[in-house]
Design an enzyme around this catalytic site. Structure first.
Site, PDB file in Angstrom:
ATOM      1  N   GLY A 142       0.852  -1.196   0.000  1.00  0.00           N
ATOM      2  CA  GLY A 142       0.000   0.000   0.000  1.00  0.00           C
ATOM      3  C   GLY A 142       0.884   1.240   0.000  1.00  0.00           C
ATOM      4  O   GLY A 142       0.589   2.235  -0.652  1.00  0.00           O
ATOM      5  N   TYR A 148       9.460   2.962   1.970  1.00  0.00           N
ATOM      6  CA  TYR A 148      10.165   1.719   2.300  1.00  0.00           C
ATOM      7  C   TYR A 148      11.673   1.818   2.094  1.00  0.00           C
ATOM      8  O   TYR A 148      12.367   0.819   2.091  1.00  0.00           O
ATOM      9  CB  TYR A 148       9.579   0.545   1.510  1.00  0.00           C
ATOM     10  CG  TYR A 148       8.261   0.072   2.097  1.00  0.00           C
ATOM     11  CD1 TYR A 148       8.248  -0.679   3.270  1.00  0.00           C
ATOM     12  CD2 TYR A 148       7.049   0.416   1.517  1.00  0.00           C
ATOM     13  CE1 TYR A 148       7.054  -1.094   3.828  1.00  0.00           C
ATOM     14  CE2 TYR A 148       5.842  -0.005   2.065  1.00  0.00           C
ATOM     15  CZ  TYR A 148       5.851  -0.753   3.219  1.00  0.00           C
ATOM     16  OH  TYR A 148       4.668  -1.165   3.783  1.00  0.00           O
ATOM     17  N   HIS A 154       8.332   3.774   6.897  1.00  0.00           N
ATOM     18  CA  HIS A 154       8.155   2.353   7.256  1.00  0.00           C
ATOM     19  C   HIS A 154       9.481   1.632   7.487  1.00  0.00           C
ATOM     20  O   HIS A 154       9.518   0.590   8.121  1.00  0.00           O
ATOM     21  CB  HIS A 154       7.417   1.605   6.144  1.00  0.00           C
ATOM     22  CG  HIS A 154       6.027   2.109   5.894  1.00  0.00           C
ATOM     23  ND1 HIS A 154       5.175   2.510   6.897  1.00  0.00           N
ATOM     24  CD2 HIS A 154       5.339   2.270   4.735  1.00  0.00           C
ATOM     25  CE1 HIS A 154       4.025   2.905   6.365  1.00  0.00           C
ATOM     26  NE2 HIS A 154       4.103   2.771   5.070  1.00  0.00           N
TER      27      HIS A 154
HETATM   28  C1  LIG Z   1      -5.076  -6.429   6.344  1.00  0.00           C
HETATM   29  C2  LIG Z   1      -4.237  -5.473   5.535  1.00  0.00           C
HETATM   30  C3  LIG Z   1      -2.982  -5.121   5.981  1.00  0.00           C
HETATM   31  C4  LIG Z   1      -2.166  -4.296   5.222  1.00  0.00           C
HETATM   32  N1  LIG Z   1      -0.903  -4.013   5.666  1.00  0.00           N
HETATM   33  C5  LIG Z   1      -0.077  -3.263   4.896  1.00  0.00           C
HETATM   34  C6  LIG Z   1       1.276  -3.037   5.287  1.00  0.00           C
HETATM   35  O1  LIG Z   1       1.751  -3.511   6.311  1.00  0.00           O
HETATM   36  N2  LIG Z   1       2.048  -2.268   4.470  1.00  0.00           N
HETATM   37  C7  LIG Z   1       1.578  -1.733   3.299  1.00  0.00           C
HETATM   38  O2  LIG Z   1       2.340  -1.057   2.597  1.00  0.00           O
HETATM   39  N3  LIG Z   1       0.301  -1.956   2.904  1.00  0.00           N
HETATM   40  C8  LIG Z   1      -0.524  -2.703   3.656  1.00  0.00           C
HETATM   41  N4  LIG Z   1      -1.794  -2.982   3.221  1.00  0.00           N
HETATM   42  C9  LIG Z   1      -2.194  -2.523   1.865  1.00  0.00           C
HETATM   43  C10 LIG Z   1      -1.994  -3.645   0.848  1.00  0.00           C
HETATM   44  O3  LIG Z   1      -0.651  -4.099   0.840  1.00  0.00           O
HETATM   45  C11 LIG Z   1      -2.355  -3.147  -0.552  1.00  0.00           C
HETATM   46  O4  LIG Z   1      -3.714  -2.775  -0.537  1.00  0.00           O
HETATM   47  C12 LIG Z   1      -2.118  -4.208  -1.602  1.00  0.00           C
HETATM   48  O5  LIG Z   1      -0.757  -4.538  -1.668  1.00  0.00           O
HETATM   49  C13 LIG Z   1      -2.543  -3.740  -2.976  1.00  0.00           C
HETATM   50  O6  LIG Z   1      -2.515  -4.844  -3.869  1.00  0.00           O
HETATM   51  P1  LIG Z   1      -3.903  -5.489  -4.404  1.00  0.00           P
HETATM   52  O7  LIG Z   1      -3.583  -6.611  -5.311  1.00  0.00           O
HETATM   53  O8  LIG Z   1      -4.807  -5.761  -3.261  1.00  0.00           O
HETATM   54  O9  LIG Z   1      -4.407  -4.227  -5.228  1.00  0.00           O
HETATM   55  P2  LIG Z   1      -5.859  -3.896  -5.801  1.00  0.00           P
HETATM   56  O10 LIG Z   1      -6.382  -2.722  -5.043  1.00  0.00           O
HETATM   57  O11 LIG Z   1      -6.729  -5.088  -5.897  1.00  0.00           O
HETATM   58  O12 LIG Z   1      -5.466  -3.511  -7.268  1.00  0.00           O
HETATM   59  C14 LIG Z   1      -4.956  -2.231  -7.579  1.00  0.00           C
HETATM   60  C15 LIG Z   1      -5.542  -1.840  -8.895  1.00  0.00           C
HETATM   61  O13 LIG Z   1      -5.055  -2.713  -9.904  1.00  0.00           O
HETATM   62  C16 LIG Z   1      -6.092  -2.926 -10.834  1.00  0.00           C
HETATM   63  N5  LIG Z   1      -5.843  -4.104 -11.682  1.00  0.00           N
HETATM   64  C17 LIG Z   1      -6.213  -5.393 -11.492  1.00  0.00           C
HETATM   65  N6  LIG Z   1      -5.864  -6.137 -12.544  1.00  0.00           N
HETATM   66  C18 LIG Z   1      -5.235  -5.323 -13.419  1.00  0.00           C
HETATM   67  C19 LIG Z   1      -4.651  -5.515 -14.691  1.00  0.00           C
HETATM   68  N7  LIG Z   1      -4.658  -6.716 -15.287  1.00  0.00           N
HETATM   69  N8  LIG Z   1      -4.105  -4.456 -15.306  1.00  0.00           N
HETATM   70  C20 LIG Z   1      -4.082  -3.250 -14.719  1.00  0.00           C
HETATM   71  N9  LIG Z   1      -4.628  -2.989 -13.516  1.00  0.00           N
HETATM   72  C21 LIG Z   1      -5.210  -4.023 -12.878  1.00  0.00           C
HETATM   73  C22 LIG Z   1      -7.300  -3.090  -9.935  1.00  0.00           C
HETATM   74  O14 LIG Z   1      -8.487  -2.921 -10.668  1.00  0.00           O
HETATM   75  C23 LIG Z   1      -7.078  -1.963  -8.948  1.00  0.00           C
HETATM   76  O15 LIG Z   1      -7.597  -0.752  -9.440  1.00  0.00           O
HETATM   77  C24 LIG Z   1      -2.642  -3.779   3.987  1.00  0.00           C
HETATM   78  C25 LIG Z   1      -3.930  -4.119   3.544  1.00  0.00           C
HETATM   79  C26 LIG Z   1      -4.718  -4.954   4.311  1.00  0.00           C
HETATM   80  C27 LIG Z   1      -6.097  -5.314   3.813  1.00  0.00           C
END
Ligand SMILES: Cc1cc2nc3c(=O)[nH]c(=O)nc-3n(C[C@H](O)[C@H](O)[C@H](O)COP(=O)(O)OP(=O)(O)OC[C@H]3O[C@@H](n4cnc5c(N)ncnc54)[C@H](O)[C@@H]3O)c2cc1C
Length: 218
Positions: A142, A148, A154
Site C-alpha cells: 500500500g 520503504y 516504514h
Molecule cells: C489487512 C491489511 C494489511 C495491510 N498491511 C499493509 C502493510 O503492512 N504495508 C503496506 O504497505 N500496505 C498494507 N496494506 C495494503 C496492501 O498491501 C495493498 O492494498 C495491496 O498490496 C494492494 O494490492 P492489491 O492486489 O490488493 O491491489 P488492488 O487494489 O486489488 O489492485 C490495484 C488496482 O489494480 C487494478 N488491476 C487489477 N488487474 C489489473 C490488470 N490486469 N491491469 C491493470 N490494472 C489491474 C485493480 O483494478 C485496482 O484498481 C494492507 C492491507 C490490508 C487489507
C-alpha cells in the site's frame, strides 16, 4: 523447469491476481511446467493443529514437531508438501499485510513446512533439504517506494522481508531471488499497471539466469 506459484489474495481481479495470471501465462509460454496453490480459492485451512495429521503419536500432549516427525500428514498438507518438493522455483504472490504475508500464507507455512520432512537434524540453511531450489517473493504494498527506503517512514523493505526470506525460505534450503515489489499499485494509472505487468513478465523470462541473494548476510 518446474514452477510452483502460491497465491495469497482473496480477490482474483486484484493486482495480485493479475500478477499471478501474468506469471502463469509467461512461464508456460516459455515452456515451463507450472503448478499453483491458490490458497483462498482452494479454501486452504491455515490453522495448524492435530488436524494436520491422520495419526496420533501422543494423544495426551500435542507437540507439533513430534507429530510431524512420526505421523502421517492429512491429505491437504501432503498435497502441498508434494508440490514444494516437486518444484525448481517457488513464487509467493501476495500483498504485504501488517509488514508480512497474509495469515493464510503464514498458516500454509506453519502446516506444510514440517519437521523431519522439510528441515531438522542439522538440515537447514546451506544444508537445507531444498538446496538447489529457488524462491521469489512477488508482492505489492500500500505504501510508496519512498516510505520503504532505509530512512523512510516504514523503514527498509529488505529488513521487513528478512523473516520471510531468511526464516522460512532460506531456512529450508531455498536460494532466494531479489524480491519483485510493486509499490502502491492503487496509486497508479491503469496504463502504468499494465506496464508493470509487462516488466514482471520480462523479468520472469530470464528468472533462471538470475543470481540469488544470501539474505543471511545482507
Ligand atoms: C489487512 C491489511 C494489511 C495491510 N498491511 C499493509 C502493510 O503492512 N504495508 C503496506 O504497505 N500496505 C498494507 N496494506 C495494503 C496492501 O498491501 C495493498 O492494498 C495491496 O498490496 C494492494 O494490492 P492489491 O492486489 O490488493 O491491489 P488492488 O487494489 O486489488 O489492485 C490495484 C488496482 O489494480 C487494478 N488491476 C487489477 N488487474 C489489473 C490488470 N490486469 N491491469 C491493470 N490494472 C489491474 C485493480 O483494478 C485496482 O484498481 C494492507 C492491507 C490490508 C487489507
Amino acid at each position: 523447469m518446474k514452477i510452483l506459484i502460491v497465491l495469497a489474495h482473496p480477490e482474483l481481479q486484484s493486482m495480485n491476481g493479475a500478477m499471478y495470471h501474468t506469471a502463469i501465462e509467461t512461464l508456460q509460454a516459455e515452456g515451463h511446467e507450472v503448478k499453483v496453490s491458490d490458497l483462498y480459492r482452494q479454501a486452504f485451512d491455515p490453522v495448524s493443529d492435530r488436524r494436520n495429521f491422520t495419526t496420533v503419536y501422543n494423544a495426551a500432549y500435542f507437540k507439533q514437531q513430534l507429530e510431524e516427525k512420526h505421523g502421517v500428514f492429512a491429505p491437504d498438507v501432503e498435497t502441498e508438501q508434494q508440490k514444494v518438493e516437486w518444484c525448481d522455483l517457488m513464487i509467493w504472490q501476495f500483498p504485504l499485510w501488517w509488514f508480512t504475508v497474509p495469515g493464510v500464507l503464514k498458516g500454509w507455512v506453519d502446516r506444510v513446512f514440517a519437521y523431519g520432512r522439510f528441515y531438522g537434524e542439522a538440515r537447514c540453511y546451506q544444508n537445507g533439504i531444498f538446496k538447489g531450489k529457488k524462491a521469489l517473493l512477488s508482492l505489492t504494498t500500500g505504501g510508496t517506494a519512498e516510505k520503504y527506503e532505509k530512512t523512510g517512514e516504514h523503514g527498509d523493505l529488505d529488513a521487513i522481508l528478512k523473516p520471510i526470506n531468511r526464516g522460512m525460505l532460506e531456512f529450508v534450503g531455498f536460494s532466494v531471488l531479489e524480491p519483485h515489489v510493486v509499490y502502491a499499485p492503487v496509486r497508479m494509472t491503469q496504463k502504468e499497471r499494465e506496464g508493470i505487468l509487462g516488466d514482471y513478465s520480462e523479468r520472469l523470462k530470464g528468472i533462471f539466469k538470475e543470481e540469488f541473494l544470501n539474505v543471511g548476510i545482507y
